[in-house]
Design an enzyme around this catalytic site. Structure first.
Site: not given
Lengths: 396, 373
Positions: A131-132, A165, A248
């Site tokens: 959750g960014y 996602t 990432e």
């Protein structure tokens, strides 16, 4: 025989004995085993393969043995990766916890946090999501507004996260939240872990141009989160996030060449859909030129990955090289999809129908999917900013 | 396969850098140009390069060479690209000595190679016949006449052609390609030196009924093309290494300028329009380094994919050197188009180097064909 050669032999023998033949053919998306409380396996072989790798600690080969990992250093882990690739062994377990959160908890977490989360990730017992981003905070991530108020024994979280996602399937989410609304942008942010089962957490899926909807928006409505779920120091979440973003970006650069797509390579497709002339050249010289430009760039990128690895092994690492890989890997993957679309011509345009075979349908899905590669995990433009400022030292 | 220089090779590169910076900076090429030097390079500097071991570096030990490999020589050539150092190293050592090592008989090797290693013999490869690189199907013929051959034809764009003492001529035999060693002053040979855009040394060489002994044949019809191909691939990789050095130098000078030039009250390097273009050049250069290193190691390891790597490296460096020199001029603004600034020398060299042993179109076509499409 050197220690590494010896290890290679041992690994090879173990894989030969323990990886079922059905787990050595290329994996489809449906066959991926994702971590989670309610894990499902597409076959009994997939379960067996996962369990054997888990017991060996090889779902996370480089993590400490006492926390469920394999305890391998980078060189040994690379050999394991190479041998798995050579035999075609499938990745036994998929999870954001393995790729992203785990390394951050190992680096920033307390002993208790490591004990609580790392073994579960290694054993695939918890599925994580990220959750960014928020609707109003994309490339400018530091402007995020989801708030976590200090209520003494817990934080009270309110706000929303986007591009989370598989949030609808995840058990836990790691979040960036604002803990000091008065501090300057990056300085009032903390890194928080939240149980998706907590009261007040909800998700809704987002449909994409590719027709998929693995992305979600996640909402937090007065969610009570224990203080123990804070990773790193209060208001220092930005440095945890930056370290995690590196993972990432590396992942994005690596999966770039491995997006959902057809089973043929661009060259195979070109020979099938365009054909060769008497001199052995593709009949469409324009597409041939586009294809060879892509192939040559792709090879240069592969060689640069290899050079970067070798430099690290030889202790002459140039830390600037990994910084370019996210940009160049994702941009080249997008180009590959454009070339493939051109190669298939109107056969690439079918949306759904018996007229089109699976590879043809997957070609346009892969093309559409690829558009997100240069946006997610830091846009290409942000990557160029970083290179210009951090590597070249150009002024603000 | 390795893409990292070892300790010895790094040391060699540093030594080369120091020597070239002090003895042969870009201003040395400017001097040669301005005084219309008849040789086109400095004999004294070439002698110093020989003393540093650069002429013997890749030659076999049996012929007074150091057998040090192309990773090392490539590092030296890359550095020479940074200062645009003019010398017969490329034509004599990379192109001609490779043909002799790969194709020559014992007598040819033992006579010629030690002289090359000692810097006593300069040679040139007479290859091209049209405005574009063409590695086969020559119109220059060599026709058997008793024990001799008669060479007839014209060769263009012969690198170091006017100053070489011996030539290797690529000819068409009745069947296949023949490579001959010919004294550059033989009867029937006329050489015209041309003043080129990059201030380097190139000649047109005519062969009018030039009679050579059969013993001058290095490689006969069976092997001629193969040996020529090998030498050309070594040449492509090495010229790519030179171009890499030139591109890196040009890029570094440009980034330095972006940090120093003020306009609108700020450094122009703070403009995102320039930052992104600079970042993209940096990326292209990093990829180029990997490609050149792998191509050099493909030579040393005698890998079967050398032709692919040579085309990969040459095509990439043609494109990247063009990009970087164009951007360097543009980002320097007005001063970028003056002769006073050295950037122009790099711009000119990039276009000249592109034409050596194949432009990008040639190499992309070749790469695709080698990969089966």
């Amino acid at each position: 025989m050197s220690d590494l050669d010896q290890f290679r032999q041992t690994v090879n023998a173990w894989l030969e004995e323990n990886c079922p033949p059905s787990q050595r053919i290329p994996i489809t998306r449906e066959e991926q085993v994702w971590a989670g409380k309610n894990k499902t396996f597409p076959s009994s072989d997939a379960k067996l393969w996962f369990e054997r790798m888990r017991d060996k600690g090889w779902t996370v080969p480089e993590w400490p043995i006492e926390l469920g990992g394999g305890g391998l250093d980078e060189q040994h882990a690379k050999i394991l990766k190479e041998e798995m690739k050579r035999l075609g062994c499938r990745t036994p377990l998929f999870d954001l916890g393995i790729w992203m959160l785990g390394p951050a908890v190992l680096e920033y977490g307390t002993d208790e946090q490591r004990q609580q989360h790392i073994p579960k990730i290694a054993r695939g017992e918890v599925r994580w999501c990220q959750g960014y981003s928020e609707p109003g905070a994309g490339s400018d991530l530091a402007s995020l507004q989801t708030r976590a108020e200090d209520k003494g024994d817990h934080f009270l979280v309110n706000g929303t996260k986007i591009w989370t996602t598989n949030a609808d399937k995840a058990d836990w989410i790691f979040c960036l939240v604002r803990t000091d609304p008065d501090a300057k942008k990056q300085e009032g942010i903390s890194f928080l872990l939240i149980d998706m089962d907590d009261a007040g957490v909800s998700t809704t899926p987002i449909e994409l141009i590719s027709g998929e909807s693995e992305f979600c928006q996640t909402f937090f409505d007065n969610v009570k989160v224990p203080k123990a779920n804070l990773i790193g120091e209060l208001n220092k979440g930005w440095s945890v996030a930056k370290s995690l973003l590196k993972h990432e970006r590396k992942l994005m650069a690596e999966i770039g060449g491995d997006t959902p797509g057809p089973s043929f390579s661009p060259i195979q497709a070109a020979i099938e859909y365009i054909g060769l002339d008497q001199s052995g050249r593709l009949k469409d010289i324009g597409i041939r030129d586009e294809l060879v430009r892509h192939e040559m760039a792709f090879r240069a990128i592969g060689l640069t990955h290899f050079r970067s690895f070798e430099e690290r092994m030889n202790g002459v690492a140039d830390n600037n090289v990994p910084l370019i890989m996210k940009y160049v890997g994702t941009e080249e993957s997008k180009r590959k999809e454009e070339v493939l679309m051109a190669i298939l011509g109107h056969r690439a345009l079918g949306w759904y129908d018996d007229e089109f075979n699976v590879d043809e349908l997957l070609t346009n899905r892969g093309w559409l999917f690829s558009k997100a590669l240069s946006i997610a995990g830091g846009t290409s433009e942000v990557q160029l900013n970083i290179i210009a400022k951090r590597v070249l030292g150009l002024p603000d | 396969m390795t893409l990292v220089l070892n300790e010895e090779q790094r040391l060699l590169k540093d030594t080369a850098k120091d020597f070239l910076n002090s003895a042969m900076p870009v201003s040395a090429l400017r001097q040669l140009r301005d005084k219309k030097d008849s040789l086109g390079y400095s004999r004294e500097h070439w002698q110093q390069m020989v003393e540093l071991g650069w002429a013997s570096m890749v030659l076999p030990e049996a012929y007074d060479g150091l057998d040090f490999g192309y990773m090392g020589l490539g590092a030296v050539i890359e550095e020479s690209g940074r200062t645009l150092a003019a010398s017969p190293l490329f034509s004599t050592v990379v192109l001609c000595s490779t043909i002799i090592v790969e194709g020559g008989n014992e007598e040819q090797k033992s006579i010629l190679l030690p002289r090359i290693a000692a810097g006593d013999l300069n040679m040139a490869l007479a290859l091209e016949e049209s405005p574009h690189h063409q590695p086969s199907g020559f119109t220059t013929t060599a026709i058997a006449d008793g024990d001799d051959f008669i060479i007839q034809g014209e060769k263009l764009f012969v690198l170091d052609g006017h100053s070489a003492e011996q030539l290797i001529v690529a000819t068409q035999l009745e069947t296949g390609v023949g490579l001959f060693i010919v004294d550059a002053n033989s009867t029937g040979i006329s050489r015209r030196r041309h003043h080129m855009i990059d201030s380097r040394n190139v000649a047109t060489i005519s062969f009018d009924q030039v009679r050579v002994k059969a013993s001058a044949l290095i490689a006969n019809a069976k092997r001629g093309q193969d040996i020529l191909n090998t030498a050309m691939d070594y040449g492509r990789v090495c010229i790519a290494a030179e171009m890499l050095g030139g591109a890196i130098e040009c890029f570094e000078r440009t980034v330095a300028y972006l940090k120093e030039r003020d306009q609108f009250g700020v450094k122009i390097g703070s403009f995102q329009a320039l930052q992104h273009r600079a970042a993209k050049m940096f990326i292209e250069l990093e990829l180029s380094k990997s490609v050149v290193l792998d191509a050099l190691s493909a030579i040393d390891d005698k890998r079967a994919d050398l032709p692919q790597l040579a085309s990969l490296a040459k095509a990439r460096l043609n494109d990247v050197f063009e990009l970087v020199t164009n951007e360097a001029v543009q980002m320097h603004g007005g001063i970028g188009v003056t002769d006073e600034l050295e950037i122009g020398f790099f711009l000119k060299r990039s276009r000249s180097a592109t034409q050596i042993l194949g432009n990008s179109g040639f190499h992309r076509d070749r790469y695709a064909s080698l990969c089966g499409y």
